[in-house]
Design a protein around this motif. Structure first.
Motif, PDB file in Angstrom:
ATOM      1  N   ASP A 192       0.825  -1.201   0.000  1.00 33.97           N
ATOM      2  CA  ASP A 192       0.000   0.000   0.000  1.00 33.97           C
ATOM      3  C   ASP A 192       0.863   1.256   0.000  1.00 33.97           C
ATOM      4  N   VAL A 193       1.958   1.206   0.720  1.00 32.47           N
ATOM      5  CA  VAL A 193       2.873   2.357   0.758  1.00 32.47           C
ATOM      6  C   VAL A 193       3.587   2.510  -0.588  1.00 32.47           C
ATOM      7  N   GLN A 194       3.966   1.395  -1.197  1.00 30.03           N
ATOM      8  CA  GLN A 194       4.613   1.446  -2.510  1.00 30.03           C
ATOM      9  C   GLN A 194       3.694   2.104  -3.537  1.00 30.03           C
ATOM     10  N   GLN A 195       2.411   1.781  -3.479  1.00 25.86           N
ATOM     11  CA  GLN A 195       1.463   2.335  -4.441  1.00 25.86           C
ATOM     12  C   GLN A 195       1.116   3.789  -4.140  1.00 25.86           C
ATOM     13  N   ARG A 196       1.261   4.176  -2.881  1.00 26.38           N
ATOM     14  CA  ARG A 196       0.876   5.517  -2.472  1.00 26.38           C
ATOM     15  C   ARG A 196       2.005   6.538  -2.652  1.00 26.38           C
ATOM     16  N   GLU A 197       3.236   6.080  -2.467  1.00 29.47           N
ATOM     17  CA  GLU A 197       4.385   6.988  -2.502  1.00 29.47           C
ATOM     18  C   GLU A 197       5.178   6.795  -3.787  1.00 29.47           C
ATOM     19  N   LYS A 198       5.674   7.854  -4.355  1.00 27.82           N
ATOM     20  CA  LYS A 198       6.398   7.777  -5.628  1.00 27.82           C
ATOM     21  C   LYS A 198       7.721   7.040  -5.477  1.00 27.82           C
ATOM     22  N   GLN A 199       8.391   7.239  -4.374  1.00 28.19           N
ATOM     23  CA  GLN A 199       9.642   6.541  -4.109  1.00 28.19           C
ATOM     24  C   GLN A 199       9.348   5.289  -3.284  1.00 28.19           C
ATOM     25  N   TRP A 200      10.173   4.245  -3.449  1.00 27.27           N
ATOM     26  CA  TRP A 200       9.919   2.965  -2.784  1.00 27.27           C
ATOM     27  C   TRP A 200      10.724   2.802  -1.497  1.00 27.27           C
TER      28      TRP A 200
END
Length: 257
Positions: free
Chosen positions: A143-151
């Motif tokens: 969910d964080v990967q999809q929400r934030e541009k950087q991984w």
């Protein structure tokens, strides 16, 4: 040869795994070493992460079916990202479920362990800079990967990079290209099953691509991508990554304190 890093009675060292024993070595595996002849039962030691990398370089979307399952196209050039050294844990160590995520996924991967300092490696020399291979789990806060541009947060949180149980030095890039089975189970149920022959880009090409930009150091690790079948992990789950010819890496998910 299988080289493990271990701890016993507060001492840390390297050893060659043979059956259910470990033959302690003099020195370290990044130079010539001798076996001491001192053998210790594997069940008497704690296996540690097989290396302590300066950096872990991940490769995203290197299996076409995995890219498709997340709604992504196969990229024209390899997608690279970093996992910090603080993300690395060993076999049996707990994966701490991060408080900032509600969707953490497993990603079973073949990991390449670099054996010597290198940069701008030509493809025909790529195999010369490899110490061996190990199992990895590129644990990802999806969910964080999809929400934030950087991984960085999604893939770099503490305990998000289990490695182990040891480094297998007897494999060649040709063995990887021929296709080793990569499997992930959660609580004994199979979630992922692929073959390294399904990689979009082989190990040699990944080394060339990465070392065009940066120097790799002994012990650095390249994660080569994950097959299709990624899915959620929950607190209490036991996740195992098995790679043909290497072994099995097992970790349990706990609530992060």
């Amino acid at each position: 040869m299988r080289i493990a890093r271990f701890s016993i009675d507060g001492n840390v060292g390297f050893g060659v795994v043979e059956g259910d024993e470990l033959d302690v070595i003099k020195g370290h595996p990044f130079a010539e070493f001798e076996r001491s002849g001192q053998k210790v039962p594997l069940d008497k030691v704690r296996l540690l992460p097989p290396v302590l990398p300066n950096k872990v370089v991940g490769i995203g979307r290197n299996y076409a079916e995995h890219a498709t399952e997340l709604g992504n196209a196969v990229p024209d050039v390899p997608v690279t990202f970093f996992k910090p050294s603080t993300s690395v844990i060993g076999p049996g160590d707990p994966i701490g479920y991060p408080s900032f995520s509600q969707e953490v996924h497993h990603e079973a991967e073949l990991a390449v362990v670099i054996g010597r300092m290198c940069r701008e490696v030509p493809r025909e020399r790529a195999k010369d800079v490899i110490l061996g291979y190990t199992c990895a789990n590129d644990v990802t806060a999806r969910d964080v990967q999809q929400r934030e541009k950087q991984w960085a947060r999604a893939k770099g949180f503490d305990s998000s990079c289990p490695l182990g149980p040891w480094v297998e030095t007897g494999l060649e890039p040709a063995d990887i290209a021929a296709g080793l089975a990569v499997q992930c189970t959660v609580n004994g149920e199979q979630r992922q099953l692929g073959r390294t022959s399904d990689m979009v880009r082989p190990v040699e090409d990944l080394i060339v691509h990465i070392t065009e930009a940066m120097t790799l150091l002994p012990g650095d690790v390249i994660l080569t991508g994950t097959p299709a079948g990624v899915g959620p992990l929950n607190v209490g789950d036991e996740v195992a990554v098995t790679i043909e010819g290497i072994g099995t890496l097992t970790n349990k998910v706990i609530k992060r304190g």
